[in-house]
Design a protein around this motif. Structure first.
Motif, PDB file in Angstrom:
ATOM      1  N   PRO A  47       0.791  -1.247   0.000  1.00  0.00           N
ATOM      2  CA  PRO A  47       0.000   0.000   0.000  1.00  0.00           C
ATOM      3  C   PRO A  47       0.815   1.284   0.000  1.00  0.00           C
ATOM      4  O   PRO A  47       0.340   2.319  -0.450  1.00  0.00           O
ATOM      5  CB  PRO A  47      -0.834  -0.117   1.287  1.00  0.00           C
ATOM      6  N   VAL A  48       2.027   1.268   0.516  1.00  0.00           N
ATOM      7  CA  VAL A  48       2.872   2.475   0.495  1.00  0.00           C
ATOM      8  C   VAL A  48       4.266   2.070   0.018  1.00  0.00           C
ATOM      9  O   VAL A  48       4.881   1.155   0.559  1.00  0.00           O
ATOM     10  CB  VAL A  48       2.922   3.154   1.886  1.00  0.00           C
ATOM     11  N   GLN A  49       4.730   2.754  -1.012  1.00  0.00           N
ATOM     12  CA  GLN A  49       6.000   2.397  -1.637  1.00  0.00           C
ATOM     13  C   GLN A  49       7.157   3.174  -1.007  1.00  0.00           C
ATOM     14  O   GLN A  49       6.998   4.278  -0.520  1.00  0.00           O
ATOM     15  CB  GLN A  49       5.932   2.692  -3.142  1.00  0.00           C
ATOM     16  N   GLY A  50       8.330   2.569  -1.061  1.00  0.00           N
ATOM     17  CA  GLY A  50       9.546   3.247  -0.632  1.00  0.00           C
ATOM     18  C   GLY A  50       9.752   3.319   0.864  1.00  0.00           C
ATOM     19  O   GLY A  50      10.576   4.104   1.339  1.00  0.00           O
ATOM     20  N   VAL A  51       9.027   2.530   1.631  1.00  0.00           N
ATOM     21  CA  VAL A  51       9.158   2.543   3.089  1.00  0.00           C
ATOM     22  C   VAL A  51      10.115   1.433   3.518  1.00  0.00           C
ATOM     23  O   VAL A  51       9.914   0.258   3.183  1.00  0.00           O
ATOM     24  CB  VAL A  51       7.795   2.355   3.776  1.00  0.00           C
ATOM     25  N   ASP A  52      11.147   1.789   4.248  1.00  0.00           N
ATOM     26  CA  ASP A  52      12.072   0.815   4.808  1.00  0.00           C
ATOM     27  C   ASP A  52      11.626   0.465   6.228  1.00  0.00           C
ATOM     28  O   ASP A  52      11.421   1.359   7.057  1.00  0.00           O
ATOM     29  CB  ASP A  52      13.496   1.370   4.838  1.00  0.00           C
ATOM     30  N   LEU A  53      11.471  -0.803   6.496  1.00  0.00           N
ATOM     31  CA  LEU A  53      11.052  -1.261   7.813  1.00  0.00           C
ATOM     32  C   LEU A  53      12.259  -1.811   8.572  1.00  0.00           C
ATOM     33  O   LEU A  53      13.145  -2.437   7.989  1.00  0.00           O
ATOM     34  CB  LEU A  53       9.972  -2.346   7.685  1.00  0.00           C
ATOM     35  N   TYR A  54      12.274  -1.584   9.873  1.00  0.00           N
ATOM     36  CA  TYR A  54      13.395  -1.990  10.707  1.00  0.00           C
ATOM     37  C   TYR A  54      12.900  -2.759  11.931  1.00  0.00           C
ATOM     38  O   TYR A  54      11.735  -2.680  12.312  1.00  0.00           O
ATOM     39  CB  TYR A  54      14.182  -0.760  11.193  1.00  0.00           C
ATOM     40  N   TYR A  55      13.808  -3.509  12.519  1.00  0.00           N
ATOM     41  CA  TYR A  55      13.571  -4.038  13.862  1.00  0.00           C
ATOM     42  C   TYR A  55      14.883  -3.942  14.626  1.00  0.00           C
ATOM     43  O   TYR A  55      15.965  -4.174  14.081  1.00  0.00           O
ATOM     44  CB  TYR A  55      13.013  -5.462  13.845  1.00  0.00           C
ATOM     45  N   ILE A  56      14.777  -3.537  15.884  1.00  0.00           N
ATOM     46  CA  ILE A  56      15.963  -3.202  16.675  1.00  0.00           C
ATOM     47  C   ILE A  56      16.202  -4.191  17.813  1.00  0.00           C
ATOM     48  O   ILE A  56      17.165  -4.055  18.557  1.00  0.00           O
ATOM     49  CB  ILE A  56      15.845  -1.775  17.253  1.00  0.00           C
ATOM     50  N   GLU A  57      15.311  -5.176  17.943  1.00  0.00           N
ATOM     51  CA  GLU A  57      15.488  -6.199  18.967  1.00  0.00           C
ATOM     52  C   GLU A  57      15.849  -7.519  18.304  1.00  0.00           C
ATOM     53  O   GLU A  57      15.539  -7.749  17.123  1.00  0.00           O
ATOM     54  CB  GLU A  57      14.211  -6.360  19.802  1.00  0.00           C
ATOM     55  N   VAL A  58      16.479  -8.407  19.062  1.00  0.00           N
ATOM     56  CA  VAL A  58      16.891  -9.695  18.514  1.00  0.00           C
ATOM     57  C   VAL A  58      15.693 -10.481  17.982  1.00  0.00           C
ATOM     58  O   VAL A  58      15.743 -11.096  16.908  1.00  0.00           O
ATOM     59  CB  VAL A  58      17.639 -10.522  19.590  1.00  0.00           C
ATOM     60  N   SER A 129       0.850   6.927   3.361  1.00  0.00           N
ATOM     61  CA  SER A 129       1.669   7.923   2.663  1.00  0.00           C
ATOM     62  C   SER A 129       1.693   9.241   3.425  1.00  0.00           C
ATOM     63  O   SER A 129       2.729   9.918   3.515  1.00  0.00           O
ATOM     64  CB  SER A 129       1.126   8.162   1.248  1.00  0.00           C
ATOM     65  N   PHE A 130       0.544   9.630   3.992  1.00  0.00           N
ATOM     66  CA  PHE A 130       0.490  10.856   4.791  1.00  0.00           C
ATOM     67  C   PHE A 130       1.408  10.741   6.005  1.00  0.00           C
ATOM     68  O   PHE A 130       2.165  11.671   6.317  1.00  0.00           O
ATOM     69  CB  PHE A 130      -0.946  11.114   5.242  1.00  0.00           C
ATOM     70  N   LEU A 131       1.355   9.625   6.690  1.00  0.00           N
ATOM     71  CA  LEU A 131       2.151   9.443   7.898  1.00  0.00           C
ATOM     72  C   LEU A 131       3.646   9.381   7.601  1.00  0.00           C
ATOM     73  O   LEU A 131       4.468   9.875   8.382  1.00  0.00           O
ATOM     74  CB  LEU A 131       1.714   8.159   8.624  1.00  0.00           C
ATOM     75  N   TYR A 132       4.005   8.784   6.472  1.00  0.00           N
ATOM     76  CA  TYR A 132       5.424   8.569   6.183  1.00  0.00           C
ATOM     77  C   TYR A 132       6.074   9.754   5.466  1.00  0.00           C
ATOM     78  O   TYR A 132       7.236  10.088   5.739  1.00  0.00           O
ATOM     79  CB  TYR A 132       5.597   7.308   5.341  1.00  0.00           C
ATOM     80  N   TYR A 133       5.328  10.393   4.569  1.00  0.00           N
ATOM     81  CA  TYR A 133       5.906  11.453   3.745  1.00  0.00           C
ATOM     82  C   TYR A 133       5.427  12.855   4.147  1.00  0.00           C
ATOM     83  O   TYR A 133       6.222  13.724   4.480  1.00  0.00           O
ATOM     84  CB  TYR A 133       5.584  11.210   2.263  1.00  0.00           C
ATOM     85  N   SER A 134       4.117  13.078   4.119  1.00  0.00           N
ATOM     86  CA  SER A 134       3.574  14.435   4.277  1.00  0.00           C
ATOM     87  C   SER A 134       3.717  14.962   5.702  1.00  0.00           C
ATOM     88  O   SER A 134       4.136  16.109   5.906  1.00  0.00           O
ATOM     89  CB  SER A 134       2.098  14.466   3.861  1.00  0.00           C
ATOM     90  N   PHE A 135       3.350  14.160   6.693  1.00  0.00           N
ATOM     91  CA  PHE A 135       3.330  14.656   8.066  1.00  0.00           C
ATOM     92  C   PHE A 135       4.724  15.023   8.587  1.00  0.00           C
ATOM     93  O   PHE A 135       4.893  16.089   9.197  1.00  0.00           O
ATOM     94  CB  PHE A 135       2.664  13.636   8.990  1.00  0.00           C
ATOM     95  N   PRO A 136       5.770  14.210   8.346  1.00  0.00           N
ATOM     96  CA  PRO A 136       7.113  14.628   8.802  1.00  0.00           C
ATOM     97  C   PRO A 136       7.582  15.916   8.132  1.00  0.00           C
ATOM     98  O   PRO A 136       8.258  16.737   8.772  1.00  0.00           O
ATOM     99  CB  PRO A 136       7.998  13.437   8.407  1.00  0.00           C
ATOM    100  N   GLU A 137       7.238  16.110   6.853  1.00  0.00           N
ATOM    101  CA  GLU A 137       7.616  17.351   6.171  1.00  0.00           C
ATOM    102  C   GLU A 137       6.895  18.551   6.777  1.00  0.00           C
ATOM    103  O   GLU A 137       7.461  19.630   6.914  1.00  0.00           O
ATOM    104  CB  GLU A 137       7.292  17.242   4.676  1.00  0.00           C
ATOM    105  N   PHE A 204     -10.740   5.720  16.362  1.00  0.00           N
ATOM    106  CA  PHE A 204     -10.209   4.521  17.015  1.00  0.00           C
ATOM    107  C   PHE A 204      -9.489   3.615  16.009  1.00  0.00           C
ATOM    108  O   PHE A 204      -8.443   3.040  16.310  1.00  0.00           O
ATOM    109  CB  PHE A 204     -11.353   3.755  17.690  1.00  0.00           C
ATOM    110  N   ILE A 205     -10.052   3.507  14.806  1.00  0.00           N
ATOM    111  CA  ILE A 205      -9.520   2.573  13.822  1.00  0.00           C
ATOM    112  C   ILE A 205      -8.320   3.139  13.077  1.00  0.00           C
ATOM    113  O   ILE A 205      -7.318   2.460  12.876  1.00  0.00           O
ATOM    114  CB  ILE A 205     -10.623   2.178  12.812  1.00  0.00           C
ATOM    115  N   THR A 206      -8.420   4.411  12.657  1.00  0.00           N
ATOM    116  CA  THR A 206      -7.377   4.974  11.792  1.00  0.00           C
ATOM    117  C   THR A 206      -6.073   5.155  12.556  1.00  0.00           C
ATOM    118  O   THR A 206      -6.074   5.479  13.738  1.00  0.00           O
ATOM    119  CB  THR A 206      -7.829   6.338  11.219  1.00  0.00           C
ATOM    120  N   PRO A 207      -4.932   4.940  11.874  1.00  0.00           N
ATOM    121  CA  PRO A 207      -3.642   5.083  12.552  1.00  0.00           C
ATOM    122  C   PRO A 207      -3.215   6.524  12.755  1.00  0.00           C
ATOM    123  O   PRO A 207      -2.224   6.790  13.401  1.00  0.00           O
ATOM    124  CB  PRO A 207      -2.677   4.375  11.586  1.00  0.00           C
ATOM    125  N   THR A 208      -3.933   7.470  12.174  1.00  0.00           N
ATOM    126  CA  THR A 208      -3.569   8.884  12.299  1.00  0.00           C
ATOM    127  C   THR A 208      -4.775   9.677  12.759  1.00  0.00           C
ATOM    128  O   THR A 208      -5.908   9.305  12.495  1.00  0.00           O
ATOM    129  CB  THR A 208      -3.060   9.443  10.958  1.00  0.00           C
TER     130      THR A 208
END
Length: 248
Positions: A47-58, A129-137, A204-208
């Motif tokens: 659903p959203v392109q160009g997003v790099d996902l990470y995990y910081i725990e073992v 896309s709003f959360l990853y691109y627009s909102f941080p800008e 309640f449902i929406t992530p933003t």
């Protein structure tokens, strides 16, 4: 007293058996989903392109993988579990109510799938896309988003599941109206509360929390309630005016 106790024990025993069978079906679903979940993760990232996902725990990748397995297992075993739920409440229904329920039952699966597809193709792309691109800008400060795979999978799976559940509203309203538990006029008089409920549920449902994405969730809910009202009116066509005691 003894006669009243026997039916209660019989119902409890039936409940135990059906719960056991449902749990076994869920376990089988988990075993089937374990090797398949690795192919679902790339689909959930679409659903959203160009997003790099990470995990910081073992074990940071284990939790999202298990979540996907459990949701997949629930999808596999869901129809069988639903069958046992229906069979358990079956004795409490009248013959016509059973006919209505059996006729509408396949539609619940179709509507749930439609809700999941709506969320995946319509709701998630603009929201993510709003959360990853627009909102941080807009916030500024050179803050770069780094999403963890666990958080991303949780948001996507929860949204798809709950939107799928919301899509069941019209069918539920039709059935409740058909068996005289719900009155369409009663629903119409409370349309303002329906709008409020839709936006609260959207929050309640929406992530933003932005109004655009809340509206993307609330608008379908309001439309579904409207469709449910129409279906509830249709459900009363041809039925006698007499209603069940206690019907609103």
């Amino acid at each position: 007293m003894q006669e009243n106790k026997q039916p209660l024990l019989a119902h409890l025993d039936e409940l135990r058996i059906r719960l056991t069978k449902s749990v076994i079906a869920l376990v089988i679903g988990v075993l089937l989903a374990l090797p398949v979940a690795r192919y679902i993760i790339p689909i959930l990232r679409e659903p959203v392109q160009g997003v790099d996902l990470y995990y910081i725990e073992v074990t940071g990748l284990v939790s999202p993988y298990i979540k996907i397995v459990l949701y997949s297992a629930l999808a596999i075993a869901g129809p069988y579990i639903l069958y046992h739920i229906v069979m358990f409440i079956n004795p409490a229904l009248k013959q016509k109510e059973k006919v209505y329920l059996y006729t509408l039952l396949p539609s619940t699966i179709v509507l749930f799938i439609c809700g999941v597809l709506f969320c995946y193709f319509i709701l998630l792309p603009p929201a993510l896309s709003f959360l990853y691109y627009s909102f941080p800008e807009w916030v500024g400060g050179g803050i770069e988003p780094m999403w963890t795979v666990n958080d991303y999978i949780s948001v996507v799976t929860q949204l798809c599941f709950w939107i799928g559940v919301v899509f069941e509203i019209p069918l539920l309203m039709f059935f409740l109206s058909k068996i005289r538990v719900l009155s369409p006029d009663w629903v119409l008089k409370r349309w303002k509360w329906v709008v409020v409920f839709a936006f609260v549920l959207g929050a309640f449902i929406t992530p933003t929390m932005d109004p655009v994405n809340q509206t993307l969730v609330a608008a379908p809910i309001i439309i579904l309630f409207g469709l449910g009202y129409i279906l509830a009116k249709i459900a009363r066509v041809g039925l006698p005016f007499r209603s069940r005691k206690g019907t609103p």
